[in-house]
Design an enzyme around this catalytic site. Structure first.
Site: not given
Length: 314
Positions: A178-180, A182, A207
């Protein structure tokens, strides 16, 4: 409904006329009063833009009308004022620097981890055969992260490839990246697959989308964002604050950029230490001769340097 919106988005798509399109894109943004940062490369587009509701609608229509970016998914936040002061649209070699000597080693348009929608991610993340992997930088996951997530000691995403050997211990697990928003997961999951990880997933929309569709459950702290808000709330179910002041250790949700422009470090700092150090991360930076004035936000806009007038030659 608030008067302004902020759009977070990306799309991996091969572009043949990147430099020309960059100029056209900037012209459109200026014509509609949009502010923000957009990166265009031969591999696609990545941006955060902000403006009136009408301008943002026109922008989304413009991106989709191009035809190459139909897979774009805009994450929309309602805001009281634009989240940027200026507009920058730049052509670069990659929309996210991979750190690979040969960036073409991976191609997110061909192979990435399996998409998990936010509610699917929420259902899978606590299973025994799963590892939740945060592929963001130190300053981002120190501000907020998923409960029990594996985090990496990296300053930039370009450092991610060097961490592959450390992640080898999880090869027999399902890896949920996961990241901010995508975009980093597309490359991270693609690289993991190339390096022999067989069961790799990614949180679709990152997120930000998880906060909107799964109420942010079990995301601890705030989510760092790349605009003048610096961090936003995500968790509506069981929120907890995890970030601490880098100077005194007090719990604080505040993120700054160091007032010393030669440092400019992303730094969590409480209000008291911010006042004492005048927005710098240390006494050394506070005493720097080029230290910028601190207005309490820790967010600074680059001031263009005056251009010397041309002297006519006879």
């Amino acid at each position: 409904m608030k008067a302004y919106q902020t759009l977070l988005y990306y799309c991996y798509s091969h572009i043949q006329d990147g430099e020309q399109y960059t100029a056209q894109h900037l012209k459109f943004c200026k014509a509609h009063g949009l502010k923000g940062r957009v990166i265009i490369a031969d591999e696609g587009i990545n941006g955060t833009v902000s403006g009136t509701v009408e301008a943002c609608k026109a922008y989304m229509d413009y991106v989709y009308a191009d035809g190459r970016f139909n897979a774009t998914e805009f994450k929309i936040d309602e805001v009281n004022e634009p989240s940027f002061i200026k507009i920058h649209v730049r052509y670069k070699s990659e929309i996210v620097y991979s750190g690979l000597k040969n960036p073409n080693y991976i191609d997110p348009t061909k192979q990435t981890g399996k998409y998990l929608e936010p509610k699917e991610f929420a259902e899978m993340k606590d299973r025994d055969d799963v590892v939740v992997l945060d592929v963001r930088s130190n300053y981002e996951h120190k501000m907020g992260k998923f409960k029990n997530a594996v985090t990496l000691d990296i300053d930039n995403f370009r450092d991610f490839p060097a961490m592959i050997n450390e992640l080898a211990q999880y090869k027999d697990k399902k890896i949920l990246t996961y990241c901010t928003g995508g975009i980093k997961c597309e490359k991270a999951s693609a690289l993991l697959l190339k390096e022999g990880f067989n069961d790799v997933y990614q949180l679709h929309g990152g997120i930000v989308k998880y906060g909107k569709e799964a109420d942010g459950k079990d995301f601890e702290g705030k989510c760092y964002v790349f605009d003048n808000r610096l961090a936003v709330d995500v968790n509506k179910v069981n929120p907890v604050l995890i970030s601490t002041c880098g100077n005194c250790g007090t719990t604080t949700p505040k993120m700054i950029n160091c007032a010393n422009p030669e440092c400019n470090k992303h730094f969590t700092q409480c209000a008291a230490c911010g006042e004492e150090l005048d927005g710098a991360c240390s006494i050394h930076c506070k005493e720097h001769p080029r230290k910028r004035p601190y207005d309490g936000t820790g967010y600074y806009v680059k001031i263009p340097q005056p251009v010397a007038p041309k002297v006519a030659r006879v």
